[in-house]
Design a protein around this motif. Structure first.
Motif, short mmCIF file in Angstrom:
data_model
loop_
_atom_site.label_atom_id
_atom_site.label_comp_id
_atom_site.label_asym_id
_atom_site.label_seq_id
_atom_site.Cartn_x
_atom_site.Cartn_y
_atom_site.Cartn_z
N ASP A 58 0.83 -1.21 0.00
CA ASP A 58 0.00 0.00 0.00
C ASP A 58 0.86 1.26 0.00
O ASP A 58 0.58 2.22 -0.71
N ALA A 61 2.40 1.71 -3.41
CA ALA A 61 1.40 2.20 -4.35
C ALA A 61 1.17 3.70 -4.15
O ALA A 61 1.03 4.45 -5.12
N ALA A 62 1.15 4.13 -2.90
CA ALA A 62 0.97 5.56 -2.61
C ALA A 62 2.14 6.37 -3.16
O ALA A 62 1.94 7.46 -3.72
N ARG A 64 4.00 5.50 -5.74
CA ARG A 64 3.86 5.51 -7.21
C ARG A 64 2.84 6.54 -7.66
O ARG A 64 3.06 7.25 -8.65
N ARG A 65 1.72 6.64 -6.93
CA ARG A 65 0.71 7.66 -7.26
C ARG A 65 1.30 9.06 -7.09
O ARG A 65 1.10 9.93 -7.94
N LYS A 66 2.01 9.27 -6.00
CA LYS A 66 2.63 10.56 -5.74
C LYS A 66 3.61 10.92 -6.87
O LYS A 66 3.63 12.05 -7.35
N GLU A 67 4.39 9.95 -7.31
CA GLU A 67 5.33 10.17 -8.40
C GLU A 67 4.60 10.54 -9.69
O GLU A 67 4.99 11.46 -10.40
N ARG A 68 3.51 9.83 -9.98
CA ARG A 68 2.73 10.11 -11.18
C ARG A 68 2.16 11.52 -11.15
O ARG A 68 2.23 12.25 -12.13
N VAL A 69 1.60 11.90 -10.02
CA VAL A 69 0.93 13.19 -9.90
C VAL A 69 1.94 14.34 -9.86
O VAL A 69 1.79 15.34 -10.56
N SER A 73 3.49 13.64 -14.42
CA SER A 73 2.48 14.45 -15.10
C SER A 73 3.07 15.78 -15.60
O SER A 73 2.64 16.30 -16.61
#
Length: 146
Positions: A58, A61-62, A64-69, A73
């Motif tokens: 978890d 995954a958090a 990875r989301r932070k990196e994407r955002v 992006s």
């Protein structure tokens, strides 16, 4: 090939051929089965291992989301970034990589209180093997679709 291995392989093949809507959960379930079989955890080990493993997944995954955002992006419009903005983004990326490293070190240290060093290496290998098999199945499916 042991019957367990055949079952796990079948489950991986089945899981990768499912539609994407529920595929994420199915892949997680298959990964759990794959890791469980590979590590041969005792019931005591499994009781302690899975909550720690799931919490770690978890947190990854958090990140990875932070990196994407926060980073990826912004790289879409890379050509419009000023040198100052690129430098700030690079510093964010370094901080995120440091955070990932610390997370992994803490996870491995925590695993050492639950499973042996050998089983920790088996976990790392099992995760790599699972990813490889999953990618192979995706590639096969794409070839068949073309």
């Amino acid at each position: 090939m042991h019957i367990k291995n055949k079952i796990v392989l079948f489950l991986v093949l089945l899981g990768t051929s499912m539609c994407f809507g529920q595929q994420g959960e199915r892949i997680k379930t298959l990964k759990v089965a794959f890791i469980t079989e590979r590590l041969d955890l005792t019931s005591k080990e499994a009781q302690a291992f899975w909550p720690i493993y799931n919490a770690h997944e978890d947190k990854k995954a958090a990140l990875r989301r932070k990196e994407r955002v926060e980073i990826r992006s912004k790289l879409i419009d890379f050509g419009t970034l000023s040198e100052r903005e690129a430098n700030a983004l690079l510093q964010q990326m370094i901080a995120l990589e440091t955070e990932k490293h610390k997370l992994n070190v803490a996870f491995i240290n925590e695993l050492g209180t639950i499973i042996s060093a050998k089983k920790t290496f088996l976990l790392i290998k099992a995760e790599e093997d699972f990813k490889k098999r999953l990618l192979q199945q995706i590639q096969k499916r794409r070839k068949l679709g073309n």
